[in-house]
Design a protein around this motif. Sequence first.
Motif, PDB file in Angstrom:
ATOM      1  N   UNK A   9       0.853  -1.170   0.000  1.00 53.33           N
ATOM      2  CA  UNK A   9       0.000   0.000   0.000  1.00 53.33           C
ATOM      3  C   UNK A   9       0.894   1.226   0.000  1.00 53.33           C
ATOM      4  N   UNK A  10       0.486   2.264  -0.700  1.00 44.83           N
ATOM      5  CA  UNK A  10       1.322   3.462  -0.671  1.00 44.83           C
ATOM      6  C   UNK A  10       1.349   4.053   0.741  1.00 44.83           C
ATOM      7  N   UNK A  11       2.477   4.596   1.115  1.00 51.49           N
ATOM      8  CA  UNK A  11       2.630   5.171   2.457  1.00 51.49           C
ATOM      9  C   UNK A  11       1.694   6.366   2.606  1.00 51.49           C
ATOM     10  N   UNK A  12       1.104   6.478   3.790  1.00 51.42           N
ATOM     11  CA  UNK A  12       0.198   7.595   4.051  1.00 51.42           C
ATOM     12  C   UNK A  12       0.998   8.878   4.122  1.00 51.42           C
ATOM     13  N   UNK A  13       0.410   9.943   3.626  1.00 51.40           N
ATOM     14  CA  UNK A  13       1.085  11.227   3.659  1.00 51.40           C
ATOM     15  C   UNK A  13       1.106  11.747   5.086  1.00 51.40           C
ATOM     16  N   UNK A  14       2.252  12.260   5.533  1.00 55.68           N
ATOM     17  CA  UNK A  14       2.285  12.814   6.897  1.00 55.68           C
ATOM     18  C   UNK A  14       1.403  14.047   6.990  1.00 55.68           C
ATOM     19  N   UNK A  15       0.898  14.282   8.200  1.00 56.31           N
ATOM     20  CA  UNK A  15       0.048  15.448   8.422  1.00 56.31           C
ATOM     21  C   UNK A  15       0.854  16.706   8.181  1.00 56.31           C
ATOM     22  N   UNK A  16       0.223  17.735   7.632  1.00 59.76           N
ATOM     23  CA  UNK A  16       0.969  18.973   7.381  1.00 59.76           C
ATOM     24  C   UNK A  16       1.469  19.571   8.696  1.00 59.76           C
ATOM     25  N   UNK A  17       2.676  20.068   8.658  1.00 61.36           N
ATOM     26  CA  UNK A  17       3.302  20.656   9.841  1.00 61.36           C
ATOM     27  C   UNK A  17       2.804  22.088   9.986  1.00 61.36           C
ATOM     28  N   UNK A  18       2.327  22.401  11.173  1.00 58.65           N
ATOM     29  CA  UNK A  18       1.850  23.747  11.434  1.00 58.65           C
ATOM     30  C   UNK A  18       2.885  24.474  12.271  1.00 58.65           C
ATOM     31  N   UNK A  19       3.360  25.545  11.765  1.00 62.69           N
ATOM     32  CA  UNK A  19       4.354  26.332  12.481  1.00 62.69           C
ATOM     33  C   UNK A  19       3.722  27.350  13.410  1.00 62.69           C
ATOM     34  N   UNK A  20       2.431  27.466  13.384  1.00 57.81           N
ATOM     35  CA  UNK A  20       1.739  28.466  14.195  1.00 57.81           C
ATOM     36  C   UNK A  20       1.622  27.978  15.645  1.00 57.81           C
ATOM     37  N   UNK A  21       2.074  28.790  16.573  1.00 58.79           N
ATOM     38  CA  UNK A  21       1.983  28.457  18.002  1.00 58.79           C
ATOM     39  C   UNK A  21       0.552  28.634  18.464  1.00 58.79           C
ATOM     40  N   UNK A  22       0.129  27.869  19.470  1.00 56.96           N
ATOM     41  CA  UNK A  22      -1.234  28.045  19.973  1.00 56.96           C
ATOM     42  C   UNK A  22      -1.410  29.435  20.577  1.00 56.96           C
ATOM     43  N   UNK A  23      -2.599  29.946  20.453  1.00 55.53           N
ATOM     44  CA  UNK A  23      -2.900  31.272  20.972  1.00 55.53           C
ATOM     45  C   UNK A  23      -2.956  31.223  22.493  1.00 55.53           C
ATOM     46  N   UNK A  24      -2.190  32.088  23.198  1.00 54.02           N
ATOM     47  CA  UNK A  24      -2.237  32.072  24.657  1.00 54.02           C
ATOM     48  C   UNK A  24      -3.597  32.539  25.151  1.00 54.02           C
ATOM     49  N   UNK A  25      -4.015  31.958  26.277  1.00 49.94           N
ATOM     50  CA  UNK A  25      -5.297  32.295  26.871  1.00 49.94           C
ATOM     51  C   UNK A  25      -5.040  33.086  28.140  1.00 49.94           C
ATOM     52  N   UNK A  26      -5.681  34.216  28.273  1.00 48.27           N
ATOM     53  CA  UNK A  26      -5.539  35.037  29.463  1.00 48.27           C
ATOM     54  C   UNK A  26      -6.491  34.530  30.533  1.00 48.27           C
ATOM     55  N   UNK A  27      -5.941  34.148  31.664  1.00 51.28           N
ATOM     56  CA  UNK A  27      -6.742  33.659  32.771  1.00 51.28           C
ATOM     57  C   UNK A  27      -6.989  34.821  33.713  1.00 51.28           C
ATOM     58  N   UNK A  28      -8.241  35.119  33.944  1.00 50.82           N
ATOM     59  CA  UNK A  28      -8.573  36.205  34.854  1.00 50.82           C
ATOM     60  C   UNK A  28      -9.165  35.628  36.113  1.00 50.82           C
ATOM     61  N   UNK A  29      -9.049  36.349  37.163  1.00 49.56           N
ATOM     62  CA  UNK A  29      -9.582  35.894  38.437  1.00 49.56           C
ATOM     63  C   UNK A  29      -9.357  36.958  39.476  1.00 49.56           C
ATOM     64  N   UNK A  30      -9.515  36.560  40.703  1.00 52.35           N
ATOM     65  CA  UNK A  30      -9.338  37.488  41.811  1.00 52.35           C
ATOM     66  C   UNK A  30      -7.851  37.626  42.099  1.00 52.35           C
ATOM     67  N   UNK A  31      -7.167  38.452  41.343  1.00 54.36           N
ATOM     68  CA  UNK A  31      -5.742  38.680  41.544  1.00 54.36           C
ATOM     69  C   UNK A  31      -5.551  39.674  42.685  1.00 54.36           C
ATOM     70  N   UNK A  32      -4.375  39.661  43.233  1.00 56.73           N
ATOM     71  CA  UNK A  32      -4.064  40.585  44.320  1.00 56.73           C
ATOM     72  C   UNK A  32      -4.101  42.014  43.786  1.00 56.73           C
ATOM     73  N   UNK A  33      -4.582  42.911  44.588  1.00 51.86           N
ATOM     74  CA  UNK A  33      -4.653  44.314  44.198  1.00 51.86           C
ATOM     75  C   UNK A  33      -3.244  44.892  44.236  1.00 51.86           C
TER      76      UNK A  33
END
Length: 132
Positions: A9-33
């Motif tokens: 069987x022909x070899x499966x094509x590898x998944x395309x490489x994504x160079x894009x980093x995941x988007x950071x998520x800002x965590x909000x909460x009760x931070x110290x004043x």
Amino acid sequence: MATKPAPRKPAAKPAPVRNKAPTPVLVTGAAADPAQPELKRQELLELVVARSEVKKKFAKPVLEAALALIGEALAEGRDLNLAPMGKVKINRTRKLANGRVMVARIRQTVPRAGGMTKTQKRWLQTAKSDAT
């Protein structure tokens, strides 16, 4: 009689490489004043005296001993579980020439509406009666 090898069987094509980093998520909460100044030992002592209604000369050695024991436990790398302050878990430690840097995680439960537990109130009443 020779058998034919199964076709490959022909070899499966590898998944395309994504160079894009995941988007950071800002965590909000009760931070110290950030406007709040840090709590120093003298101010802590005054707050302890005001809350416990114990004389300052009795509260000071107890507070200093408690802080010393907490500092020693942290220096040994021990995790702390001190209600109502919370659970302190040391994530990593780095030794420096003039001390050490600790990165810790503190988890606190939501305080009760009354402020103090029954055990704390009972202990406080006992301490007041012993001090007089």
